[in-house]
Design an enzyme around this catalytic site. Structure first.
Site, PDB file in Angstrom:
ATOM      1  N   THR A 177       0.843  -1.200   0.000  1.00 25.97           N
ATOM      2  CA  THR A 177       0.000   0.000   0.000  1.00 25.97           C
ATOM      3  C   THR A 177       0.877   1.247   0.000  1.00 25.97           C
ATOM      4  O   THR A 177       2.073   1.172   0.277  1.00 25.97           O
ATOM      5  CB  THR A 177      -0.929   0.021   1.225  1.00 25.97           C
ATOM      6  N   GLY A 210      -7.474   9.256 -12.813  1.00 26.49           N
ATOM      7  CA  GLY A 210      -7.672  10.660 -13.184  1.00 26.49           C
ATOM      8  C   GLY A 210      -9.017  11.159 -12.682  1.00 26.49           C
ATOM      9  O   GLY A 210      -9.159  12.329 -12.304  1.00 26.49           O
ATOM     10  N   SER A 211      -9.997  10.270 -12.660  1.00 30.06           N
ATOM     11  CA  SER A 211     -11.330  10.649 -12.167  1.00 30.06           C
ATOM     12  C   SER A 211     -11.267  11.029 -10.688  1.00 30.06           C
ATOM     13  O   SER A 211     -11.872  12.015 -10.255  1.00 30.06           O
ATOM     14  CB  SER A 211     -12.310   9.489 -12.339  1.00 30.06           C
ATOM     15  N   GLU A 258      -5.885  14.008 -20.524  1.00 25.29           N
ATOM     16  CA  GLU A 258      -5.559  13.509 -21.863  1.00 25.29           C
ATOM     17  C   GLU A 258      -4.281  14.113 -22.402  1.00 25.29           C
ATOM     18  O   GLU A 258      -3.930  13.865 -23.554  1.00 25.29           O
ATOM     19  CB  GLU A 258      -6.690  13.889 -22.835  1.00 25.29           C
ATOM     20  N   SER A 271      -4.056  11.625 -15.865  1.00 26.42           N
ATOM     21  CA  SER A 271      -4.472  10.215 -15.817  1.00 26.42           C
ATOM     22  C   SER A 271      -3.360   9.336 -16.371  1.00 26.42           C
ATOM     23  O   SER A 271      -2.731   9.692 -17.375  1.00 26.42           O
ATOM     24  CB  SER A 271      -5.738  10.017 -16.655  1.00 26.42           C
ATOM     25  N   HIS A 303      -2.974   5.911 -22.003  1.00 27.03           N
ATOM     26  CA  HIS A 303      -2.507   7.298 -22.010  1.00 27.03           C
ATOM     27  C   HIS A 303      -0.993   7.392 -22.241  1.00 27.03           C
ATOM     28  O   HIS A 303      -0.346   6.393 -22.517  1.00 27.03           O
ATOM     29  CB  HIS A 303      -2.928   7.982 -20.712  1.00 27.03           C
ATOM     30  N   ASN A 327     -11.173   7.026   0.121  1.00 28.86           N
ATOM     31  CA  ASN A 327      -9.965   6.230  -0.044  1.00 28.86           C
ATOM     32  C   ASN A 327      -9.712   6.088  -1.541  1.00 28.86           C
ATOM     33  O   ASN A 327     -10.318   5.252  -2.202  1.00 28.86           O
ATOM     34  CB  ASN A 327     -10.086   4.863   0.615  1.00 28.86           C
TER      35      ASN A 327
HETATM   36  C1  LIG Z   1     -10.677  14.539 -19.989  1.00 28.23           C
HETATM   37  C2  LIG Z   1     -10.639  13.353 -19.073  1.00 28.23           C
HETATM   38  N1  LIG Z   1     -10.803  13.551 -17.746  1.00 28.23           N
HETATM   39  C3  LIG Z   1     -10.769  12.525 -16.878  1.00 28.23           C
HETATM   40  C4  LIG Z   1     -10.526  11.244 -17.308  1.00 28.23           C
HETATM   41  C5  LIG Z   1     -10.534  10.127 -16.299  1.00 28.23           C
HETATM   42  O1  LIG Z   1      -9.316   9.492 -16.159  1.00 28.23           O
HETATM   43  P1  LIG Z   1      -9.288   7.992 -15.550  1.00 28.23           P
HETATM   44  O2  LIG Z   1      -9.686   7.079 -16.668  1.00 28.23           O
HETATM   45  O3  LIG Z   1      -7.859   7.803 -15.144  1.00 28.23           O
HETATM   46  O4  LIG Z   1     -10.209   7.950 -14.427  1.00 28.23           O
HETATM   47  C6  LIG Z   1     -10.351  10.985 -18.667  1.00 28.23           C
HETATM   48  C7  LIG Z   1     -10.101   9.610 -19.136  1.00 28.23           C
HETATM   49  O5  LIG Z   1      -9.530   9.356 -20.145  1.00 28.23           O
HETATM   50  C8  LIG Z   1     -10.411  12.068 -19.576  1.00 28.23           C
HETATM   51  O6  LIG Z   1     -10.290  11.878 -20.904  1.00 28.23           O
END
Ligand SMILES: Cc1ncc(COP(=O)(O)O)c(C=O)c1O
Length: 402
Positions: free
Chosen positions: A28, A55-56, A166, A187, A192, A250
């Site tokens: 971890t 990335g989200s 991106e 991300s 990517h 988390n």
């Molecule tokens: C513009 C954008 N934001 C956020 C994300 C989310 O990234 P992740 O897939 O790592 O959650 C993406 C995913 O490709 C994206 O294109």
């Protein structure tokens, strides 16, 4: 020959790094994550980089930390309106909605595919909605020039948060995309510019914001903060190992992800050079046809700034949307994977229509609609072989005559 949109991107050295970490028993978040964060901060030229599991999650934390900072007044309050592009990724928009903010959609610029700042200005000037911030996407490997964002945000007194998921490796006016404003999210999902399989992170110059991101990615814990000892001294009755100082989730990354990332970031220039070569070869192959590489001009004007996440192509001429369908059918028959530009016009997605209070007619966004109907993407992954690139180019040359 199969031409995928993405490939794993993992090399033998990355897999060896994973094995080394697994055998170490440290699984971890720990030293590997710290090392990767430090490499990313150096690469991007920022003071802090906070790694998370996607990335989200990076987008979610960037907003949470503006709403519920630990030491200062919030920079955003529930109900505030934030400008976002009509061609977006879902998890650029969802954190705003999930955290009670109001995404205000703006059309995109047809050449850059980024939020159109003239349309954004018109919206501010004509609507009565007070706007607090802008959350632009730097799309598909192309940085929005920081001077344009800076003058727009200064004129309208807005905060700037960047979605750079991106566009790792792209830059403009001497700095990496997303390193201006409060923060930028990245991300490392496997298709990517670099991969950690799943993974992401946030770049910021602000120490106290970075501290909040570190708390928020891990339950609200004080442990990873630069000011952890100050909290311990103030709250001496709590066990210092179990001190929670903010809201949290988390969304921690794992050590194996960071170990892969540390090796990958060392090769990023090589990866991007290959992606640029693919863009150059595609551009040459469709010369004189009815397909246009969106962003092609950067190959001549500022080639090293564009990091080409995928290859966006626009069908030109009469009946472009019908001909696009024929092109897609032919490419899919040739086993060349295609996809829309991000999600296409995001306002046309069922979820956004259902949940926004004032659902906007997707057709209102003329450029987003046209791009959705007339453009598509194929892969530009740095793992494509020369044979695959050749086949891709020949096939695109064929369909560009449709
Ligand atoms: C513009 C954008 N934001 C956020 C994300 C989310 O990234 P992740 O897939 O790592 O959650 C993406 C995913 O490709 C994206 O294109």
């Amino acid at each position: 020959m199969k031409i995928p949109l993405a490939s794993s991107g993992l090399r033998d050295a990355d897999i060896e790094a994973v094995m080394r970490v697994l055998k170490s028993g440290n699984l971890t978040m720990g030293q590997e994550v710290k090392k990767f964060e430090s490499k990313m901060a150096t690469y991007l030229g920022v003071n802090h980089f906070v790694m998370v599991n996607s990335g989200s999650s990076a987008n979610l934390l960037m907003i949470e930390a503006l709403l519920r900072p630990t030491l200062s007044k919030p920079q955003l309050y529930p109900g505030d309106s934030i400008l976002v592009p009509a061609i977006a990724w879902p998890t650029t928009i969802w954190p705003l909605i999930q955290l009670g903010l109001n995404p205000l959609f703006v059309d995109i610029h047809p050449e850059t595919l980024a939020i159109d700042l003239d349309s954004a200005q018109a919206l501010i000037d004509t609507s009565r909605i007070p706007v607090r911030g802008i959350f632009p996407i730097h799309p598909l490997g192309r940085a929005i020039p920081p001077s344009q964002l800076a003058s727009f945000t200064a004129k309208n007194d807005l905060i700037l948060i960047n979605d750079v998921c991106e566009s790792l490796g792209s830059w403009s006016e001497g700095s990496h995309a997303g390193t201006q404003g409060i923060a930028g999210s990245y991300s490392f999902y496997f298709s990517h510019h670099i991969t950690t399989m799943e993974g992401g992170g946030i770049a910021t110059d602000d120490q106290s914001y970075a501290d909040d991101l570190r708390s928020m990615r891990s339950h609200g814990w004080s442990r990873d903060r630069s000011d952890a000892s100050t909290w311990t001294e103030q709250k001496s009755t709590n066990d210092s190992k179990f001190l929670f100082v903010s809201t949290g989730y988390n969304v921690r990354p794992m050590e194996i992800q960071a170990a892969i990332g540390s090796g990958q970031i060392d090769s990023i220039e090589e990866f991007i050079a290959r992606r640029r070569e693919i863009a150059r070869r595609v551009s040459k192959s469709i010369e004189g046809g009815n397909l246009e590489l969106i962003g092609e001009e950067t190959l001549k004007t500022n080639p090293s700034e564009h990091s080409w996440m995928l290859i966006p192509l626009r069908v030109s001429g009469e009946d472009a949307s019908q001909r696009k369908q024929k092109i897609l059918e032919r490419l899919e028959a040739l086993e060349i994977e295609t996809r829309p530009i991000l999600t296409g016009n995001f306002l046309a997605q069922p979820a956004i229509q259902r949940i926004t209070r004032h659902a906007v007619d997707p057709m209102h966004f003329v450029h987003a609609t046209k791009i959705t109907n007339e453009a598509f993407m194929v892969g530009a992954h740095h793992d494509l072989t020369n044979e695959q690139i050749e086949f891709l180019c020949e096939s695109l040359a064929e369909v560009s005559k449709f």
